[in-house]
Design an enzyme around this catalytic site. Sequence first.
Site, mmCIF file in Angstrom:
data_model
loop_
_atom_site.group_PDB
_atom_site.id
_atom_site.type_symbol
_atom_site.label_atom_id
_atom_site.label_comp_id
_atom_site.label_asym_id
_atom_site.label_seq_id
_atom_site.Cartn_x
_atom_site.Cartn_y
_atom_site.Cartn_z
ATOM 1 N N ASP A 181 -1.891 -5.581 8.949
ATOM 2 C CA ASP A 181 -2.772 -4.464 8.486
ATOM 3 C C ASP A 181 -4.013 -5.428 7.893
ATOM 4 O O ASP A 181 -3.987 -5.950 6.807
ATOM 5 C CB ASP A 181 -1.983 -3.756 7.390
ATOM 6 N N LYS A 185 -13.771 -0.300 4.063
ATOM 7 C CA LYS A 185 -14.204 -1.151 2.997
ATOM 8 C C LYS A 185 -15.348 -2.022 3.334
ATOM 9 O O LYS A 185 -16.410 -1.991 2.470
ATOM 10 C CB LYS A 185 -13.064 -1.832 2.255
ATOM 11 N N TRP A 230 0.883 -1.023 0.019
ATOM 12 C CA TRP A 230 -0.139 0.044 0.040
ATOM 13 C C TRP A 230 0.770 1.129 0.029
ATOM 14 O O TRP A 230 1.843 1.239 0.729
ATOM 15 C CB TRP A 230 -1.037 0.033 1.245
#
Length: 403
Positions: free
Chosen positions: A215, A251, A134
Amino acid sequence: MSYFDNVPQAPADGILKLSVLSKADSNSSKVDLGVGAYRDDNGKPWVLPVVRKAEQQLAQDAGNHEYLGVGGLPALTNGAQKLIFGADSAALREQRVYSIQTISGTGANMVGAVFLKQFKQPADAAIYISKPTWGNHRNIFETAGHEVREYRYCDYATLGLDIDGMLSDLRAAPRGQIIVLHACAHNPTGIDPTAEQWAQIADVMQERAHFPFFDCAYQGFATGNVDRDAFAIRLFVERGFELFVCESFAKNMGLYGERTGCLHAVVASAAQVPAVSSQMNRLSRATISTASAYGAKIAGTVLQDPELYGEWIENMELMSARIMDMRKQLRARLEKLGTPGDWSHVTSQIGMFSFTGLKLAQVERLRTEFHMYLTDDGRISVAGLNTRNIDYVAMAIDSVVRT
């Protein structure tokens, strides 16, 4: 002469730059495959029905706008613990977990990064991130003062996992390094280890006494199954690791702008929780004072109400299924067109993003000739595909790959 004359221009953020370019493009054929947010088959943002119900409940309650406690909303943090670790987790039963509400996953990463900068052992331990990862990971950890290194992850020839390279790099790293791991739906590649590969990763990390920093931004969104998507985290906890988990509800609950998340710390003994929690609370107090309430109340309501929780699972299954279907349709169209190359990675990868393997020159042609917006490394947001644009997208990719 200005006080700020010594301030250099910061590098542009690739995702934000792409968003600006896309918004400025008024062409009717435009397709935005850069944004990391779910879209329905009409290409529109989708508010989960269960979120609407939770909002209605909150509106009917005689609530207020008081500050939350420094640790956040217990309905959220307690529910998030059970979601990530499982209601039957030994770590929860033994009270070895502390969870603090954060400004989504980014805030969780930053609180964790600053905490580790102050207390990591050894003090010179580096942060290891996957190559690629990311785009904000490096920025966060370097801003917190860490040295950031990379371990191999993507096999760019097959667009699958370079498990041998990853394990080799983890073995070669000095003992006691901090390893950032994507729990599921790896961003940007969509390449996840298998259960067997996760076990191998855990073996090496135990051998080298590395600290896992998970994560988790896509639990339930990746496969439609919250337990399956938490497999890696639960495996490491069962193996006896102390670790951090960053959790986001952007999300999987669609709470993008509400910035709702948690940082979880799993420690060796319940006796360590008071000290760890006090330092996390201190860091949170210094940066945000107290966490934001509205998104936490929505997520906490969903997590604590069995009926709403069940509906949330159904909502995630719907989102996950649509993305999987778009993967299948894109691959089928590229193969029907005879687009040069092997496109099986489109369906073997998982989650919101697909690492297409397209080169920078091809990506730039897609933008200029076809008004298609994806990141420079060829990553597309599969959520941006729908039945109205998928033929155009396949045709455009076929065109730039052939010529």
